[in-house]
Motif scaffolding. Sequence first.
Motif, mmCIF file in Angstrom:
data_model
loop_
_atom_site.group_PDB
_atom_site.id
_atom_site.type_symbol
_atom_site.label_atom_id
_atom_site.label_comp_id
_atom_site.label_asym_id
_atom_site.label_seq_id
_atom_site.Cartn_x
_atom_site.Cartn_y
_atom_site.Cartn_z
ATOM 1 N N LEU A 187 15.042 -0.130 -28.375
ATOM 2 C CA LEU A 187 15.425 0.372 -27.046
ATOM 3 C C LEU A 187 14.969 1.809 -26.842
ATOM 4 O O LEU A 187 14.475 2.166 -25.772
ATOM 5 C CB LEU A 187 16.941 0.294 -26.877
ATOM 6 N N ASP A 188 15.137 2.640 -27.875
ATOM 7 C CA ASP A 188 14.718 4.044 -27.776
ATOM 8 C C ASP A 188 13.218 4.149 -27.528
ATOM 9 O O ASP A 188 12.762 4.972 -26.723
ATOM 10 C CB ASP A 188 15.092 4.815 -29.052
ATOM 11 N N ARG A 189 12.445 3.326 -28.234
ATOM 12 C CA ARG A 189 10.987 3.341 -28.070
ATOM 13 C C ARG A 189 10.605 2.940 -26.648
ATOM 14 O O ARG A 189 9.773 3.588 -26.008
ATOM 15 C CB ARG A 189 10.343 2.418 -29.099
ATOM 16 N N GLU A 190 11.229 1.869 -26.128
ATOM 17 C CA GLU A 190 10.943 1.432 -24.753
ATOM 18 C C GLU A 190 11.321 2.511 -23.744
ATOM 19 O O GLU A 190 10.588 2.785 -22.808
ATOM 20 C CB GLU A 190 11.696 0.138 -24.438
ATOM 21 N N GLN B 218 15.620 13.560 -11.822
ATOM 22 C CA GLN B 218 16.755 12.733 -11.412
ATOM 23 C C GLN B 218 16.315 11.335 -10.998
ATOM 24 O O GLN B 218 17.047 10.355 -11.183
ATOM 25 C CB GLN B 218 17.592 13.406 -10.301
ATOM 26 N N ILE B 219 15.120 11.204 -10.465
ATOM 27 C CA ILE B 219 14.601 9.887 -10.100
ATOM 28 C C ILE B 219 14.109 9.157 -11.349
ATOM 29 O O ILE B 219 14.263 7.947 -11.469
ATOM 30 C CB ILE B 219 13.479 10.008 -9.032
ATOM 31 N N VAL B 220 13.552 9.917 -12.300
ATOM 32 C CA VAL B 220 13.082 9.341 -13.566
ATOM 33 C C VAL B 220 14.219 8.592 -14.257
ATOM 34 O O VAL B 220 14.043 7.470 -14.731
ATOM 35 C CB VAL B 220 12.487 10.427 -14.492
ATOM 36 N N ASP B 221 15.404 9.205 -14.288
ATOM 37 C CA ASP B 221 16.559 8.579 -14.952
ATOM 38 C C ASP B 221 16.908 7.239 -14.310
ATOM 39 O O ASP B 221 17.202 6.268 -15.010
ATOM 40 C CB ASP B 221 17.774 9.511 -14.918
ATOM 41 N N LYS B 222 16.869 7.175 -12.977
ATOM 42 C CA LYS B 222 17.180 5.932 -12.271
ATOM 43 C C LYS B 222 16.111 4.873 -12.526
ATOM 44 O O LYS B 222 16.418 3.698 -12.736
ATOM 45 C CB LYS B 222 17.312 6.179 -10.767
ATOM 46 N N ILE B 223 14.852 5.301 -12.511
ATOM 47 C CA ILE B 223 13.744 4.369 -12.761
ATOM 48 C C ILE B 223 13.869 3.792 -14.166
ATOM 49 O O ILE B 223 13.756 2.576 -14.364
ATOM 50 C CB ILE B 223 12.379 5.078 -12.587
ATOM 51 N N VAL B 224 14.112 4.663 -15.146
ATOM 52 C CA VAL B 224 14.213 4.231 -16.544
ATOM 53 C C VAL B 224 15.397 3.283 -16.722
ATOM 54 O O VAL B 224 15.276 2.249 -17.385
ATOM 55 C CB VAL B 224 14.311 5.452 -17.490
ATOM 56 N N ALA B 225 16.543 3.588 -16.119
ATOM 57 C CA ALA B 225 17.719 2.717 -16.224
ATOM 58 C C ALA B 225 17.410 1.322 -15.677
ATOM 59 O O ALA B 225 17.762 0.306 -16.287
ATOM 60 C CB ALA B 225 18.899 3.332 -15.485
ATOM 61 N N GLY B 226 16.729 1.272 -14.546
ATOM 62 C CA GLY B 226 16.355 -0.015 -13.952
ATOM 63 C C GLY B 226 15.386 -0.794 -14.831
ATOM 64 O O GLY B 226 15.530 -2.012 -15.004
ATOM 65 N N LYS B 227 14.412 -0.097 -15.411
ATOM 66 C CA LYS B 227 13.432 -0.768 -16.272
ATOM 67 C C LYS B 227 14.077 -1.264 -17.570
ATOM 68 O O LYS B 227 13.723 -2.336 -18.064
ATOM 69 C CB LYS B 227 12.265 0.169 -16.582
ATOM 70 N N ILE B 228 15.025 -0.493 -18.108
ATOM 71 C CA ILE B 228 15.728 -0.905 -19.332
ATOM 72 C C ILE B 228 16.558 -2.168 -19.050
ATOM 73 O O ILE B 228 16.582 -3.105 -19.850
ATOM 74 C CB ILE B 228 16.618 0.235 -19.898
ATOM 75 N N GLU B 229 17.229 -2.213 -17.889
ATOM 76 C CA GLU B 229 17.994 -3.406 -17.498
ATOM 77 C C GLU B 229 17.092 -4.633 -17.442
ATOM 78 O O GLU B 229 17.429 -5.687 -17.975
ATOM 79 C CB GLU B 229 18.641 -3.201 -16.117
ATOM 80 N N TYR C 204 8.990 4.405 -20.918
ATOM 81 C CA TYR C 204 9.308 4.413 -19.487
ATOM 82 C C TYR C 204 9.461 5.836 -18.950
ATOM 83 O O TYR C 204 9.010 6.144 -17.844
ATOM 84 C CB TYR C 204 10.582 3.610 -19.204
ATOM 85 N N VAL C 205 10.087 6.707 -19.727
ATOM 86 C CA VAL C 205 10.252 8.115 -19.306
ATOM 87 C C VAL C 205 8.883 8.758 -19.141
ATOM 88 O O VAL C 205 8.604 9.422 -18.132
ATOM 89 C CB VAL C 205 11.126 8.893 -20.325
ATOM 90 N N ASN C 206 8.010 8.579 -20.127
ATOM 91 C CA ASN C 206 6.670 9.180 -20.071
ATOM 92 C C ASN C 206 5.857 8.636 -18.903
ATOM 93 O O ASN C 206 5.161 9.397 -18.226
ATOM 94 C CB ASN C 206 5.924 8.980 -21.394
ATOM 95 N N GLN C 207 5.966 7.330 -18.644
ATOM 96 C CA GLN C 207 5.258 6.734 -17.501
ATOM 97 C C GLN C 207 5.722 7.370 -16.195
ATOM 98 O O GLN C 207 4.909 7.716 -15.338
ATOM 99 C CB GLN C 207 5.513 5.227 -17.437
ATOM 100 N N ALA C 208 7.033 7.501 -16.043
ATOM 101 C CA ALA C 208 7.589 8.052 -14.796
ATOM 102 C C ALA C 208 7.220 9.524 -14.626
ATOM 103 O O ALA C 208 6.863 9.958 -13.528
ATOM 104 C CB ALA C 208 9.105 7.879 -14.774
ATOM 105 N N LEU C 209 7.309 10.300 -15.714
ATOM 106 C CA LEU C 209 6.967 11.723 -15.637
ATOM 107 C C LEU C 209 5.475 11.908 -15.353
ATOM 108 O O LEU C 209 5.092 12.802 -14.575
ATOM 109 C CB LEU C 209 7.360 12.442 -16.933
ATOM 110 N N ASP C 210 4.640 11.073 -15.965
ATOM 111 C CA ASP C 210 3.192 11.163 -15.743
ATOM 112 C C ASP C 210 2.825 10.858 -14.296
ATOM 113 O O ASP C 210 1.813 11.344 -13.797
ATOM 114 C CB ASP C 210 2.426 10.209 -16.675
ATOM 115 N N SER C 211 3.641 10.060 -13.628
ATOM 116 C CA SER C 211 3.351 9.741 -12.226
ATOM 117 C C SER C 211 3.892 10.813 -11.275
ATOM 118 O O SER C 211 3.796 10.672 -10.069
ATOM 119 C CB SER C 211 3.925 8.370 -11.865
ATOM 120 N N GLY C 212 4.489 11.876 -11.841
ATOM 121 C CA GLY C 212 4.926 13.005 -11.035
ATOM 122 C C GLY C 212 6.306 12.869 -10.412
ATOM 123 O O GLY C 212 6.647 13.602 -9.482
ATOM 124 N N LYS C 213 7.112 11.959 -10.889
ATOM 125 C CA LYS C 213 8.466 11.771 -10.343
ATOM 126 C C LYS C 213 9.396 12.888 -10.837
ATOM 127 O O LYS C 213 9.307 13.312 -11.982
ATOM 128 C CB LYS C 213 9.044 10.422 -10.788
#
Length: 196
Positions: free
Chosen positions: A119-122, A138-149, A126-135
């Motif tokens: 889970l930590d690796r995933e 606070q939005i990164v956390d929501k995106i990552v939570a949704g992707k983990i679900e 997801y965090v790196n993908q979201a940050l690389d896209s310039g998000k």
Amino acid sequence: MTITSQMVKELRDKTNAGMMDCKKALTETAGDMEKAVDLLRQKGLAVAAKRAGRETKEGVVECYIHAGGKLGVMVEVGCETDFVAKTDDFKAFAKNVAMHIAASNPVAIQRDDVPAELLDREKEIYVNQALDSGKPQQIVDKIVAGKIEKYLAEICLLEQKYVKNPDLSVQDLLNELVAKMGENISIKQFSRFQIG
């Protein structure tokens, strides 16, 4: 509305519930097939919840070897009594779960069994993908939570969509069997072997 035997049969084919349960569900929902399916599922959940605390000391170990012998699965499915373990419905459920595992390759039975490092690796990906896209963070956390679900629903056996009927999860299938058999049933463990 008149509930016909054809409607009852159709609902029974969809849900595997008893004839009288199907007729009662259709009567309560004024013949609405979708609402009747939902009602029967809710009743199955209620029965499963009542039975959940009971020990499952009996059961079967079922094997499935895919054509060609390059993929195999062993699964242990538990129940409360040897009477239920010997029924055709129980054996068929165990076989279907083994085939599902062969096809869908789950990581764990339920969320609690997923290794933390996986889970930590995933999450890191997801965090790196979201940050690389310039998000923003606070939005990164929501995106990552949704992707983990979504990821957990894909890798946990009980949450996966059942390969023979994607309208149901494996948990839905288990709940239907618990309701039908009247005792607690659990998928205890599995192993999946693949050549190459």
